[in-house]
Design a protein around this motif. Sequence first.
Motif, PDB file in Angstrom:
ATOM      1  N   MET A  78       0.847  -1.208  -0.214  1.00 44.43           N
ATOM      2  CA  MET A  78      -0.057  -0.044  -0.072  1.00 44.43           C
ATOM      3  C   MET A  78       0.838   1.389  -0.112  1.00 44.43           C
ATOM      4  SD  MET A  78      -3.204   1.103   2.558  1.00 44.43           S
ATOM      5  CE  MET A  78      -1.919   1.195   4.005  1.00 44.43           C
ATOM      6  N   ILE A  79       0.437   2.306  -0.897  1.00 44.88           N
ATOM      7  CA  ILE A  79       1.125   3.276  -0.815  1.00 44.88           C
ATOM      8  C   ILE A  79       0.138   4.604  -0.351  1.00 44.88           C
ATOM      9  CG2 ILE A  79       2.315   4.875  -2.168  1.00 44.88           C
ATOM     10  CD1 ILE A  79       3.230   2.697  -4.304  1.00 44.88           C
ATOM     11  N   GLU A  80       0.637   5.620   0.537  1.00 42.62           N
ATOM     12  CA  GLU A  80      -0.330   6.576   1.133  1.00 42.62           C
ATOM     13  C   GLU A  80       0.453   7.776   0.640  1.00 42.62           C
ATOM     14  OE1 GLU A  80      -2.319   6.100   4.947  1.00 42.62           O
ATOM     15  OE2 GLU A  80      -0.605   4.305   4.958  1.00 42.62           O
ATOM     16  N   ILE A  81      -0.151   8.883   0.050  1.00 40.86           N
ATOM     17  CA  ILE A  81       0.173  10.429  -0.270  1.00 40.86           C
ATOM     18  C   ILE A  81      -0.708  11.284   0.680  1.00 40.86           C
ATOM     19  CG2 ILE A  81       1.322   9.733  -2.481  1.00 40.86           C
ATOM     20  CD1 ILE A  81      -1.152  11.015  -3.608  1.00 40.86           C
ATOM     21  N   HIS A  82      -0.048  11.916   1.100  1.00 41.06           N
ATOM     22  CA  HIS A  82      -0.803  13.095   1.913  1.00 41.06           C
ATOM     23  C   HIS A  82      -0.469  14.618   1.600  1.00 41.06           C
ATOM     24  CE1 HIS A  82      -2.812  14.979   5.538  1.00 41.06           C
ATOM     25  NE2 HIS A  82      -1.746  15.499   5.842  1.00 41.06           N
ATOM     26  N   ASN A  83      -1.262  15.350   1.223  1.00 35.92           N
ATOM     27  CA  ASN A  83      -1.420  16.665   1.004  1.00 35.92           C
ATOM     28  C   ASN A  83      -0.085  17.207  -0.121  1.00 35.92           C
ATOM     29  OD1 ASN A  83      -2.239  19.460   1.350  1.00 35.92           O
ATOM     30  ND2 ASN A  83      -0.751  19.565   3.032  1.00 35.92           N
ATOM     31  N   ILE A  84       0.002  16.310  -1.173  1.00 34.80           N
ATOM     32  CA  ILE A  84       1.004  16.569  -1.909  1.00 34.80           C
ATOM     33  C   ILE A  84       0.908  18.057  -2.799  1.00 34.80           C
ATOM     34  CG2 ILE A  84       2.358  15.916  -4.021  1.00 34.80           C
ATOM     35  CD1 ILE A  84       2.883  14.098  -1.638  1.00 34.80           C
ATOM     36  N   HIS A  85       2.218  18.899  -2.666  1.00 34.33           N
ATOM     37  CA  HIS A  85       1.802  20.193  -3.311  1.00 34.33           C
ATOM     38  C   HIS A  85       3.032  20.272  -4.156  1.00 34.33           C
ATOM     39  CE1 HIS A  85      -1.511  22.423  -1.277  1.00 34.33           C
ATOM     40  NE2 HIS A  85      -1.189  21.532  -0.478  1.00 34.33           N
ATOM     41  N   GLY A 133       3.749   1.864   5.385  1.00 37.11           N
ATOM     42  CA  GLY A 133       3.894   2.604   6.387  1.00 37.11           C
ATOM     43  C   GLY A 133       5.317   3.075   6.756  1.00 37.11           C
ATOM     44  N   THR A 134       6.230   2.837   5.512  1.00 38.47           N
ATOM     45  CA  THR A 134       7.503   3.525   5.816  1.00 38.47           C
ATOM     46  C   THR A 134       7.585   4.996   5.292  1.00 38.47           C
ATOM     47  OG1 THR A 134       8.652   1.235   6.025  1.00 38.47           O
ATOM     48  CG2 THR A 134       9.851   3.266   5.368  1.00 38.47           C
ATOM     49  N   TYR A 135       7.986   5.865   6.171  1.00 41.18           N
ATOM     50  CA  TYR A 135       7.981   7.116   5.563  1.00 41.18           C
ATOM     51  C   TYR A 135       9.205   7.476   4.592  1.00 41.18           C
ATOM     52  CZ  TYR A 135       8.324  12.461   5.794  1.00 41.18           C
ATOM     53  OH  TYR A 135       8.703  13.568   5.577  1.00 41.18           O
ATOM     54  N   PHE A 136       8.781   7.855   3.337  1.00 42.54           N
ATOM     55  CA  PHE A 136       9.666   7.964   2.142  1.00 42.54           C
ATOM     56  C   PHE A 136      10.304   9.455   1.938  1.00 42.54           C
ATOM     57  CE2 PHE A 136      10.307   8.327  -2.488  1.00 42.54           C
ATOM     58  CZ  PHE A 136      11.810   7.396  -2.649  1.00 42.54           C
ATOM     59  N   GLN A 170      16.509   4.049  -0.643  1.00 39.08           N
ATOM     60  CA  GLN A 170      17.494   3.283  -1.440  1.00 39.08           C
ATOM     61  C   GLN A 170      16.713   1.827  -1.452  1.00 39.08           C
ATOM     62  OE1 GLN A 170      21.477   3.821  -0.728  1.00 39.08           O
ATOM     63  NE2 GLN A 170      21.732   5.138  -2.455  1.00 39.08           N
ATOM     64  N   GLU A 171      16.447   1.456  -0.073  1.00 39.87           N
ATOM     65  CA  GLU A 171      15.820   0.040   0.030  1.00 39.87           C
ATOM     66  C   GLU A 171      14.410   0.043  -0.406  1.00 39.87           C
ATOM     67  OE1 GLU A 171      15.757  -3.713   1.049  1.00 39.87           O
ATOM     68  OE2 GLU A 171      17.391  -2.543   1.248  1.00 39.87           O
ATOM     69  N   ILE A 172      13.622   1.004  -0.238  1.00 44.14           N
ATOM     70  CA  ILE A 172      12.339   1.245  -1.080  1.00 44.14           C
ATOM     71  C   ILE A 172      12.471   1.189  -2.387  1.00 44.14           C
ATOM     72  CG2 ILE A 172      10.370   2.597  -1.419  1.00 44.14           C
ATOM     73  CD1 ILE A 172      10.369   3.373   1.690  1.00 44.14           C
ATOM     74  N   GLY A 194       4.013  17.923   1.623  1.00 47.27           N
ATOM     75  CA  GLY A 194       3.582  16.777   1.626  1.00 47.27           C
ATOM     76  C   GLY A 194       4.297  15.447   1.887  1.00 47.27           C
ATOM     77  N   SER A 195       3.888  14.323   1.870  1.00 46.16           N
ATOM     78  CA  SER A 195       4.465  13.134   2.400  1.00 46.16           C
ATOM     79  C   SER A 195       4.120  12.047   1.415  1.00 46.16           C
ATOM     80  CB  SER A 195       4.563  12.894   3.842  1.00 46.16           C
ATOM     81  OG  SER A 195       3.101  12.811   4.062  1.00 46.16           O
TER      82      SER A 195
END
Length: 260
Positions: free
Chosen positions: A1-8, A62-65, A74-76, A56-57
Amino acid sequence: MIEIHNIHKSFNGVKVLDGISGVFETGKTNLLLGASGTGKSVLLKCIVGLVKPDIGSVTFDGTYFTNNKLGIKQEIRRKIGMLFQSSALFDSMTVEKNIEFPLKMLGDMEKDERIDRVNTVLKRVGLEGANKKMPSELSGGMKKRVGIARAIAPHCTYLFCDEPNSGLDPLTALKIDELIKEITEEYGITTIIVTHDMNSVIEIGDKIFFLYKGKKLWEGTRDAILDTDVKELNEFIFSNRLMRDAKKIEDEEEETESNR
């Protein structure tokens, strides 16, 4: 799962992405839909880290990128597969060498292991035995299949596809859509596809995000997209006669059913 939050994201003072949030689900084909210039490709680049959002993030399972330590990023990235719009094959390399390339760059497999993996993914995309062919010998659809094989060769967890049907005839485009969906479900991959093709939406749109002028105006499934009250989305969907006719037939069937 990938989550994006408030991307500007803005370029030279021009806002391209304006506060986009969402969740891209594992094992499903998640489509970024919209006309050219709506920010789809820029959003994709923000998610994979090719472009840094202004605000944004992004998190992967669950791992912050965004802005995390280089080692974690790099691992991601090692778990990411990319299918480019033009397939982006190396013209001077055979099919086998093209697919083997990320295995050499990202892992420590022995030569025999790499070739075994190449053969496995070639068989999966329906190109068994095409190892020694050059890109110039391949049709557009075959190049896309090689691109998919290369993307999944390192056992990717996340698959990103930028206009995978670009330049293909309708039948070949349908087969590529079906292949991407099959691989997504079979391997439990989180797949994000940039597209403006309504055929792809109707065939494989498990979850759809509609972008308009840098904003997310709607999200839902292919079953719901033909019945929304979002003006901009309806204008996009029903811009061609085929989709208008399909909507008319659906409305007539619903009216007949309600009158019974």
